[in-house]
Design a protein around this motif. Structure first.
Motif, PDB file in Angstrom:
ATOM      1  N   UNK A 410       0.827  -1.211   0.000  1.00 50.53           N
ATOM      2  CA  UNK A 410       0.000   0.000   0.000  1.00 50.53           C
ATOM      3  C   UNK A 410       0.859   1.258   0.000  1.00 50.53           C
ATOM      4  N   UNK A 411       1.974   1.235   0.729  1.00 50.53           N
ATOM      5  CA  UNK A 411       2.875   2.395   0.733  1.00 50.53           C
ATOM      6  C   UNK A 411       3.378   2.677  -0.676  1.00 50.53           C
ATOM      7  N   UNK A 412       3.775   1.624  -1.389  1.00 50.20           N
ATOM      8  CA  UNK A 412       4.226   1.823  -2.769  1.00 50.20           C
ATOM      9  C   UNK A 412       3.084   2.327  -3.649  1.00 50.20           C
ATOM     10  N   UNK A 413       1.876   1.793  -3.450  1.00 45.22           N
ATOM     11  CA  UNK A 413       0.725   2.292  -4.214  1.00 45.22           C
ATOM     12  C   UNK A 413       0.537   3.781  -3.972  1.00 45.22           C
ATOM     13  N   UNK A 414       0.649   4.193  -2.709  1.00 49.90           N
ATOM     14  CA  UNK A 414       0.501   5.604  -2.378  1.00 49.90           C
ATOM     15  C   UNK A 414       1.610   6.460  -2.958  1.00 49.90           C
ATOM     16  N   UNK A 415       2.836   5.949  -2.962  1.00 51.91           N
ATOM     17  CA  UNK A 415       3.953   6.717  -3.519  1.00 51.91           C
ATOM     18  C   UNK A 415       3.779   6.944  -5.019  1.00 51.91           C
TER      19      UNK A 415
END
Length: 560
Positions: A410-415
């Motif tokens: 999810x962090x990568x999706x947000x980035x």
């Protein structure tokens, strides 16, 4: 009130957004603080990942290559970094950058407190790493630091000395926990008191709901963890016996205090990640989010139930049978609000016009990986299964599917999703998809075989193991190395794009939440005038007349 706000905007000297020195100063702009969080914690993520590579290199062979105390220190510091210096503060970084923009505010409620909460992280992290250089060595009792193991003296030459590595670990955790408490207080006040006109609770973006809920958990649970580790420090340094049974103490009390925070802490990490997914999926499905109110309310349900399941980590700690049954039932129940979110996400994707961008791929990867972690979590909630696989690699697999699969994806999706808003530049999608493929393959190659290792009886936290487990451990290590390598395409992509990537328009994804109504990157005061919200944040296909997109959810105009 309108005049006061406008006067403050006019009187405040604008700061140059491109001035790199702002990111190394005590800046009170929430957007700068958000980027400070994200860059700093990614540095610690790389360090934690490097320690993970050391662990997997050690476990390629059944015999021990590293000194045992060093190995214990490596896996203890690895886990502590990943939880307290990567996932939790990274998601706070997203919250810092996005929440005021999403609710139509100029800044966080307490800007100086906000800056302070960030500037506690670098010294807290450096303090933790410094434990490798003390005479007694780094803390080696695992990230749980159960007594009596964590309160034992250590052998240095011919002498038994106080474990100052463990003391440093405690000081670092208290430091980082204080930072989390300050940030949580700020988020709660900002979201409750600073929403713009028309921004009702059920018009808030779901990321704000998730951040609010996680902040409530942080505010209630973190002081309990602080109390537990401070009492542990008293036992180490002052000779008290809070957790020493020979003096009338009870080490199981520490477990209760630790897990009363640390199981809800899973949702401190996962809920904001779920909020990111709820922002990304409708944008790249071009559909309204399915079950908006159900997702929002289920976050609150997770927060409440999260404080009623902690003792399922203690089924083998002498817990009475009747209490085991209670916590088994509550652990099963918490799957209900989580399942509501998963089915809502699937309903959002179903029949949508999917755009498989890097952000969308990581968001869909999150859903699949979190479901796997959730299924193994239901298995571990069952008392007989938990007793069988307790302290084996099955638990390690579950933990990583929930926390890496359920947070880092999810962090990568947000980035990938908010990088244009943060930097004014677009990431390269080809490199993003290479990054996703390497991460997805490496992650599953690393952690899926751990389920079988655990079911076969391989214990966790050991450097030496029976030869029968070697072939699977080699496979796991190869996956771990691939997972580490997968970070390189992202680093190259992020650095190159931030410096030389194509400039991003204000709203490259045609999204409807308020942050996309500002320039990329946003100006210092966020909005020329505070916006007035007129619709929900996910009304794709139901607002406006354009077949390609929709009108914004807000009209940027002065309040009347």
């Amino acid at each position: 009130m309108v005049e006061t706000t406008q006067q403050r905007v006019e009187q405040r000297q604008p700061e140059p957004l491109g001035d790199w020195r702002r990111y190394f100063s005590f800046c009170v702009d929430h957007k700068v603080i958000g980027i400070q969080y994200l860059v700093t914690t990614f540095f610690f993520y790389l360090l934690g990942g490097a320690l993970a590579m050391v662990i997997r290199a050690e476990l390629m062979t059944p015999g021990a290559e590293l000194d045992r105390s060093l190995y214990n220190g490596v896996f203890t510091i690895h886990a502590t970094i990943m939880i307290f210096l990567w996932i939790i503060p990274t998601l706070a970084g997203f919250g810092n950058f996005l929440v005021p923009l999403m609710i139509g505010a100029r800044d966080m409620a307490f800007p100086r407190l906000n800056a302070l909460s960030f500037w506690m992280i670098p010294p807290g992290g450096l303090l933790l790493l410094s434990s490798f250089f003390v005479q007694s060595g780094a803390a080696g009792a695992g990230w749980t630091s159960y007594p009596p193991l964590s309160t034992q003296q250590v052998q240095v030459g011919d002498l038994l000395v106080t474990n100052f590595g463990q003391v440093i670990w405690i000081a670092s955790v208290v430091f980082l926990g204080t930072s989390s408490i300050l940030a949580a207080l700020n988020f709660i006040v900002t979201i409750v008191a600073m929403r713009t006109e028309g921004m009702e609770l059920f018009r808030m973006p779901l990321f704000c709901w998730a951040t609010l809920t996680a902040s409530c958990i942080t505010l209630l649970g973190t002081p309990v963890l602080a109390g537990a580790v401070i009492l542990l420090a008293f036992d180490l340094l002052l000779g008290t016996v809070f957790f020493n049974p020979t003096g009338g103490g009870d080490p199981v009390v520490y477990q209760h205090m630790f897990w009363f925070y640390s199981h809800p802490a899973v949702y401190i990490m996962v809920l904001p990640a779920m909020g990111i997914i709820s922002e990304v999926l409708p944008v790249f499905s071009r559909k309204p989010i399915f079950g908006y109110k159900a997702i929002a309310i289920s976050s609150m349900g997770i927060a409440v139930l999260g404080f009623l399941v902690w003792a399922h980590h203690m089924f083998t700690s002498g817990t009475p049978d009747w209490l085991r049954m209670f916590f088994m039932v509550t652990s099963f129940l918490i799957a209900v609000p989580t399942g509501i979110k998963v089915f809502s996400w699937l309903g959002t994707i179903w029949g949508g016009k999917l755009e498989l961008s890097s952000a969308m791929l990581f968001a869909m990867g999150f859903v699949s990986m979190f479901v796997v972690g959730g299924l193994s979590g239901i298995m571990l909630a069952s008392v007989p299964v938990d007793i069988h696989v307790h302290d084996t690699y099955f638990v390690v697999a579950h933990l990583h599917y929930v926390l890496f699969g359920g947070s880092v994806f999810a962090i990568y999706a947000g980035l990938y999703y908010w990088f244009p808003k943060m930097t004014g530049r677009l990431l390269n999608e080809t490199w993003g998809k290479i990054h996703f493929a390497l991460t997805f393959i490496g992650f599953n190659l690393c952690f899926l075989p751990m389920h079988q290792l655990g079911l076969q009886g391989m214990p966790r936290r050991v450097a030496e193991y029976a030869e029968q487990f070697q072939s699977l451990n080699v496979l796991v290590s190869i996956g771990g190395f691939l997972l580490g390598i997968s970070t390189l395409p992202f680093l190259f992509n992020a650095i190159y794009s931030w410096l030389w990537g194509p400039k991003a328009p204000a709203n490259p994804w045609r999204a409807l939440t308020l942050e996309w109504t500002t320039a990329s990157p946003p100006p210092v005061e966020n909005f020329e005038y505070l916006p007035v919200v007129t619709a929900g944040p996910y009304e794709y296909g139901t607002v406006g007349s354009s077949p390609e997109g929709n009108t914004p959810t807000a009209i940027s105009q002065p309040k009347s």
